[in-house]
Design a protein around this motif. Structure first.
Motif, PDB file in Angstrom:
ATOM      1  N   PHE A 144      10.709   8.474  -3.964  1.00 23.87           N
ATOM      2  CA  PHE A 144      11.632   7.391  -3.634  1.00 23.87           C
ATOM      3  C   PHE A 144      11.560   7.064  -2.143  1.00 23.87           C
ATOM      4  CE2 PHE A 144      15.811   5.720  -2.434  1.00 23.87           C
ATOM      5  CZ  PHE A 144      15.967   4.703  -3.366  1.00 23.87           C
ATOM      6  N   GLU A 145      11.300   8.054  -1.336  1.00 20.50           N
ATOM      7  CA  GLU A 145      11.234   7.858   0.111  1.00 20.50           C
ATOM      8  C   GLU A 145      10.134   6.871   0.487  1.00 20.50           C
ATOM      9  OE1 GLU A 145      11.590  11.084   3.416  1.00 20.50           O
ATOM     10  OE2 GLU A 145       9.464  10.992   2.845  1.00 20.50           O
ATOM     11  N   VAL A 146       8.977   6.989  -0.127  1.00 20.33           N
ATOM     12  CA  VAL A 146       7.827   6.149   0.212  1.00 20.33           C
ATOM     13  C   VAL A 146       7.832   4.840  -0.580  1.00 20.33           C
ATOM     14  CG1 VAL A 146       5.307   6.023   0.155  1.00 20.33           C
ATOM     15  CG2 VAL A 146       6.440   8.120   0.881  1.00 20.33           C
ATOM     16  N   ALA A 147       8.306   4.861  -1.820  1.00 19.39           N
ATOM     17  CA  ALA A 147       8.257   3.676  -2.687  1.00 19.39           C
ATOM     18  C   ALA A 147       9.590   3.488  -3.402  1.00 19.39           C
ATOM     19  CB  ALA A 147       7.126   3.827  -3.700  1.00 19.39           C
ATOM     20  N   PRO A 148      10.653   3.139  -2.667  1.00 17.76           N
ATOM     21  CA  PRO A 148      11.980   3.065  -3.289  1.00 17.76           C
ATOM     22  C   PRO A 148      12.093   1.996  -4.372  1.00 17.76           C
ATOM     23  CG  PRO A 148      12.017   2.184  -1.052  1.00 17.76           C
ATOM     24  CD  PRO A 148      10.692   2.840  -1.222  1.00 17.76           C
TER      25      PRO A 148
ATOM     26  N   ASN B 162       0.808  -1.222   0.000  1.00 16.81           N
ATOM     27  CA  ASN B 162       0.000   0.000   0.000  1.00 16.81           C
ATOM     28  C   ASN B 162       0.844   1.276   0.000  1.00 16.81           C
ATOM     29  OD1 ASN B 162      -2.551   1.250  -0.073  1.00 16.81           O
ATOM     30  ND2 ASN B 162      -2.468   1.692   2.118  1.00 16.81           N
ATOM     31  N   ALA B 163       1.833   1.313  -0.894  1.00 12.32           N
ATOM     32  CA  ALA B 163       2.658   2.518  -1.040  1.00 12.32           C
ATOM     33  C   ALA B 163       2.199   3.310  -2.258  1.00 12.32           C
ATOM     34  CB  ALA B 163       4.121   2.138  -1.192  1.00 12.32           C
ATOM     35  N   SER B 164       2.385   4.602  -2.202  1.00 14.26           N
ATOM     36  CA  SER B 164       2.095   5.461  -3.344  1.00 14.26           C
ATOM     37  C   SER B 164       3.403   5.726  -4.087  1.00 14.26           C
ATOM     38  CB  SER B 164       1.470   6.777  -2.889  1.00 14.26           C
ATOM     39  OG  SER B 164       1.215   7.595  -4.000  1.00 14.26           O
ATOM     40  N   ALA B 165       3.415   5.390  -5.364  1.00 12.01           N
ATOM     41  CA  ALA B 165       4.651   5.486  -6.141  1.00 12.01           C
ATOM     42  C   ALA B 165       4.853   6.897  -6.670  1.00 12.01           C
ATOM     43  CB  ALA B 165       4.620   4.475  -7.288  1.00 12.01           C
TER      44      ALA B 165
ATOM     45  N   HIS C  48      10.647  16.895  -2.005  1.00 14.17           N
ATOM     46  CA  HIS C  48      11.710  17.634  -1.319  1.00 14.17           C
ATOM     47  C   HIS C  48      12.985  17.637  -2.160  1.00 14.17           C
ATOM     48  CE1 HIS C  48       8.915  17.481   1.915  1.00 14.17           C
ATOM     49  NE2 HIS C  48       9.062  16.190   2.134  1.00 14.17           N
ATOM     50  N   ASP C  49      13.689  18.745  -2.141  1.00 14.20           N
ATOM     51  CA  ASP C  49      14.867  18.913  -2.987  1.00 14.20           C
ATOM     52  C   ASP C  49      15.980  17.926  -2.650  1.00 14.20           C
ATOM     53  OD1 ASP C  49      13.643  20.969  -4.313  1.00 14.20           O
ATOM     54  OD2 ASP C  49      14.527  22.537  -3.060  1.00 14.20           O
ATOM     55  N   ASP C  50      16.008  17.434  -1.417  1.00 15.79           N
ATOM     56  CA  ASP C  50      17.100  16.551  -1.018  1.00 15.79           C
ATOM     57  C   ASP C  50      16.849  15.095  -1.386  1.00 15.79           C
ATOM     58  OD1 ASP C  50      15.023  16.253   0.734  1.00 15.79           O
ATOM     59  OD2 ASP C  50      16.266  16.127   2.537  1.00 15.79           O
ATOM     60  N   GLU C  51      15.696  14.806  -2.013  1.00 18.44           N
ATOM     61  CA  GLU C  51      15.401  13.424  -2.386  1.00 18.44           C
ATOM     62  C   GLU C  51      15.979  13.111  -3.766  1.00 18.44           C
ATOM     63  OE1 GLU C  51      11.392  12.361   0.138  1.00 18.44           O
ATOM     64  OE2 GLU C  51      11.182  12.995  -1.943  1.00 18.44           O
ATOM     65  N   GLU C  52      16.366  11.853  -3.922  1.00 18.48           N
ATOM     66  CA  GLU C  52      17.073  11.436  -5.130  1.00 18.48           C
ATOM     67  C   GLU C  52      16.176  11.400  -6.361  1.00 18.48           C
ATOM     68  OE1 GLU C  52      19.929   7.699  -6.539  1.00 18.48           O
ATOM     69  OE2 GLU C  52      18.850   7.627  -4.650  1.00 18.48           O
ATOM     70  N   ILE C  53      15.019  10.717  -6.251  1.00 21.22           N
ATOM     71  CA  ILE C  53      14.136  10.515  -7.403  1.00 21.22           C
ATOM     72  C   ILE C  53      12.688  10.688  -6.953  1.00 21.22           C
ATOM     73  CG2 ILE C  53      13.471   8.952  -9.268  1.00 21.22           C
ATOM     74  CD1 ILE C  53      16.025   7.337  -8.595  1.00 21.22           C
ATOM     75  N   ASN C  54      11.970  11.566  -7.623  1.00 21.76           N
ATOM     76  CA  ASN C  54      10.549  11.759  -7.329  1.00 21.76           C
ATOM     77  C   ASN C  54       9.760  11.674  -8.633  1.00 21.76           C
ATOM     78  OD1 ASN C  54      10.843  12.182  -4.540  1.00 21.76           O
ATOM     79  ND2 ASN C  54      11.329  14.350  -4.863  1.00 21.76           N
ATOM     80  N   ILE C  55       9.370  10.459  -9.016  1.00 23.75           N
ATOM     81  CA  ILE C  55       8.688  10.297 -10.311  1.00 23.75           C
ATOM     82  C   ILE C  55       7.292  10.911 -10.293  1.00 23.75           C
ATOM     83  CG2 ILE C  55      10.029   8.291 -11.019  1.00 23.75           C
ATOM     84  CD1 ILE C  55       7.784   6.504 -10.096  1.00 23.75           C
TER      85      ILE C  55
ATOM     86  N   CYS D 253      -1.625  12.597  -7.878  1.00 22.95           N
ATOM     87  CA  CYS D 253      -0.825  12.658  -6.661  1.00 22.95           C
ATOM     88  C   CYS D 253      -0.573  11.212  -6.221  1.00 22.95           C
ATOM     89  CB  CYS D 253      -1.522  13.472  -5.581  1.00 22.95           C
ATOM     90  SG  CYS D 253      -0.585  13.570  -4.035  1.00 22.95           S
ATOM     91  N   GLY D 254      -1.575  10.584  -5.604  1.00 20.48           N
ATOM     92  CA  GLY D 254      -1.419   9.179  -5.254  1.00 20.48           C
ATOM     93  C   GLY D 254      -1.298   8.309  -6.494  1.00 20.48           C
ATOM     94  N   ARG D 255      -0.347   7.376  -6.495  1.00 21.00           N
ATOM     95  CA  ARG D 255      -0.105   6.503  -7.652  1.00 21.00           C
ATOM     96  C   ARG D 255       0.095   5.069  -7.180  1.00 21.00           C
ATOM     97  NH1 ARG D 255       4.343   6.757 -10.266  1.00 21.00           N
ATOM     98  NH2 ARG D 255       3.501   6.479 -12.361  1.00 21.00           N
ATOM     99  N   ARG D 256      -0.673   4.146  -7.759  1.00 21.86           N
ATOM    100  CA  ARG D 256      -0.472   2.737  -7.467  1.00 21.86           C
ATOM    101  C   ARG D 256       0.882   2.278  -7.994  1.00 21.86           C
ATOM    102  NH1 ARG D 256      -4.549  -0.959  -6.676  1.00 21.86           N
ATOM    103  NH2 ARG D 256      -3.453  -2.367  -8.092  1.00 21.86           N
ATOM    104  N   ALA D 257       1.449   1.277  -7.348  1.00 24.07           N
ATOM    105  CA  ALA D 257       2.728   0.709  -7.799  1.00 24.07           C
ATOM    106  C   ALA D 257       2.457  -0.342  -8.873  1.00 24.07           C
ATOM    107  CB  ALA D 257       3.480   0.109  -6.620  1.00 24.07           C
ATOM    108  N   ASP D 258       1.928   0.100 -10.008  1.00 27.54           N
ATOM    109  CA  ASP D 258       1.561  -0.824 -11.086  1.00 27.54           C
ATOM    110  C   ASP D 258       2.772  -1.465 -11.750  1.00 27.54           C
ATOM    111  OD1 ASP D 258      -1.199  -0.519 -10.838  1.00 27.54           O
ATOM    112  OD2 ASP D 258      -1.229   1.272 -12.101  1.00 27.54           O
ATOM    113  N   SER D 259       3.941  -0.904 -11.517  1.00 30.67           N
ATOM    114  CA  SER D 259       5.150  -1.478 -12.128  1.00 30.67           C
ATOM    115  C   SER D 259       5.455  -2.869 -11.597  1.00 30.67           C
ATOM    116  CB  SER D 259       6.346  -0.560 -11.862  1.00 30.67           C
ATOM    117  OG  SER D 259       6.544  -0.373 -10.468  1.00 30.67           O
ATOM    118  N   LEU D 260       5.082  -3.148 -10.357  1.00 31.34           N
ATOM    119  CA  LEU D 260       5.466  -4.420  -9.727  1.00 31.34           C
ATOM    120  C   LEU D 260       4.880  -5.619 -10.452  1.00 31.34           C
ATOM    121  CD1 LEU D 260       6.844  -6.082  -7.566  1.00 31.34           C
ATOM    122  CD2 LEU D 260       4.969  -5.531  -5.995  1.00 31.34           C
TER     123      LEU D 260
END
Length: 470
Positions: free
Chosen positions: A104-108, A98-101, A324-331, A338-345
């Motif tokens: 990277f912080e929430v769905a690495p 149940n992560a929102s993609a 946040h600017d300090d995060e590596e990847i924010n797709i 806003c909320g996005r299912r992790a359909d890639s899995l």
């Protein structure tokens, strides 16, 4: 055993039994229950009729019992069918997590999976430095592609809208998906500015008429800005001539989009990828793995030739609480959602299991099943192929002996389809085109056999014969 484990075990037994039932001929594809009967069975009282977990489990079993069995071997009704097991396991895992993609912080892991899959699919389209994103469906992908085109080609339209712009024009084939009609409404172009180009007898866009309409649009002082070719139309499964469309789009500086929602997966087949010759010339591509790749709904991707097209079009201000600017990847910054299912899995688990070679066999199998059906219909004394098709759909009518009137033939096929639905053993959709009403059988389940197909068609022949007697 914990409380959660106990009830999960109960549920998984029900789910396993349901999946097994899809392989049995005596399992009805469509259960016989009216809306009144279902209301009585389920008693849809929201918020007041509290239930224990075991009662919820019982309700879930009833839900499966009374739902149309889209994974059944005799389900040919829509442009999706049975989900493969690796993808199903991926879907269940993403729901449990149940992560929102979006960050990277929430769905690495989901973030990296999505990027890897976008890179893979972009390369198959011939995009050397492409971008893209999983979206909420092929309809959404087509709409977002038009939005990217609008924001790229119409100066300041993202900030100021279209109030100061000349009318914009979008061009699609007459057999294109209806999502373009809805999309032009959403992005402010207007439905009257969607120009539908006539097709030939095979359902392919007449490219010479496309150019005439663009020239006409310019003469009317409008802005032609977007053209879509379809790779796998919904009914005839026709593939537009992409190279020819691309040349015209380039000559008149239009954004060129390919709606490969259905046919995009043909790129996985060495035998059939030629159907999308010219896709590398596109600015964007829609691709639905939930169709030919047997991934659970929804699994849709919008690919772009430019790696930053989606970010430029969809990024927004006032997102400091999330990105946040300090995060590596924010797709998520490139997404309209806003909320996005992790359909890639679910796509990643499936592709990891079958690999490129395995998927090539599965895609080829769908074409083989359709070709066998065309051969069967050609030999049949009661079926007639209404339209010539070469993809994964077959369009045909039952022609009753002695009836030549087109309206009566249409009415008979409508009645035959009603009889099929009432019987519940098989589900094949129908469509209407050029005053013809006909069955459209779609092959999206590569695990069915030739015998399964023959049994379905023989059953329809018998159903038609019985209908004639009565």
């Amino acid at each position: 055993m914990t409380f959660e484990q106990k009830h999960l075990d109960q549920f998984y037994k029900i789910a396993g039994s349901y999946i097994d039932s899809l392989n049995h001929s005596d399992t009805l594809v469509r259960p016989k229950a009216t809306s009144a009967e279902l209301n009585e069975i389920f008693k849809f009282n929201i918020g007041s009729n509290l239930k224990e977990p075991n009662e919820i489990i019982d309700d879930l079993k009833k839900y499966l019992d009374f739902s149309t069995k889209t994974g059944h071997k005799n389900f040919y009704n829509q442009m999706f069918a049975r989900s493969n097991l690796p993808a199903l396991l991926g879907e269940l895992t993403s729901v449990i997590n149940n992560a929102s993609a979006y960050t990277f912080e929430v769905a690495p892991v989901a973030t990296l999976m999505e990027l890897a899959l976008i890179k893979k699919m972009s390369s198959l389209c011939g995009f050397e430095n492409g971008g893209g994103q999983f979206v909420t469906g092929g309809s959404n992908a087509n709409m977002v592609a038009m939005l990217c085109a609008r924001n790229s080609l119409v100066k300041n339209s993202k900030e100021l809208g279209l109030s100061n712009s000349k009318p914009l024009r979008v061009f699609v084939s007459e057999h294109s998906h209806y999502s373009f009609i809805k999309g032009v409404n959403v992005i402010g172009v207007g439905m009257d500015n969607l120009i539908r180009i006539p097709c030939d007898q095979l359902g392919k866009m007449k490219v010479e008429l496309l150019e005439k309409e663009i020239i006409k649009s310019l003469a009317e002082d409008t802005i032609p800005f977007f053209v879509a070719g379809t790779s796998g139309t919904t009914v005839l499964n026709a593939f537009d001539p992409l190279e020819e469309i691309a040349a015209i789009a380039n000559n008149y500086s239009l954004w060129f989009h390919v709606d490969g929602a259905c046919g995009g997966s043909s790129l996985l087949s060495n035998k059939h990828k030629h159907l999308l010759d010219g896709v590398s010339l596109a600015d964007s591509v829609t691709w639905d793995p939930h169709k030919m790749m047997s991934i659970p709904l929804i699994c849709s991707v919008l690919l772009t030739k430019s790696s930053d097209a989606l970010l430029k079009s969809n990024s927004s201000k006032h997102t400091e609480y999330l990105f946040h600017d300090d995060e590596e990847i924010n797709i998520g910054e490139s997404s309209l959602q806003c909320g996005r299912r992790a359909d890639s899995l679910k796509l990643w688990t499936s592709w990891s299991y079958y690999g490129d070679a395995g998927y090539e066999k599965r895609i080829d199998r769908l074409f083989e099943l359709a070709e066998h059906t065309r051969s069967y219909i050609e030999k049949s004394i009661v079926f007639d192929q209404t339209y010539v098709t070469s993809g994964i759909t077959v369009c045909f009518q039952y022609i009753p002996d002695g009836i030549t009137n087109a309206d009566k033939i249409n009415e008979f096929n409508r009645s035959l389809r009603v009889k099929m639905v009432d019987e519940g053993k098989t589900l094949i959709n129908y469509s209407e085109l050029d005053n013809n009403l006909f069955f459209r059988i779609a092959f999206l389940n590569p695990d069915i056999s030739i015998d399964d197909v023959d049994e379905t068609l023989q059953g329809l022949e018998m159903l038609g014969a019985n209908l004639l007697k009565n």
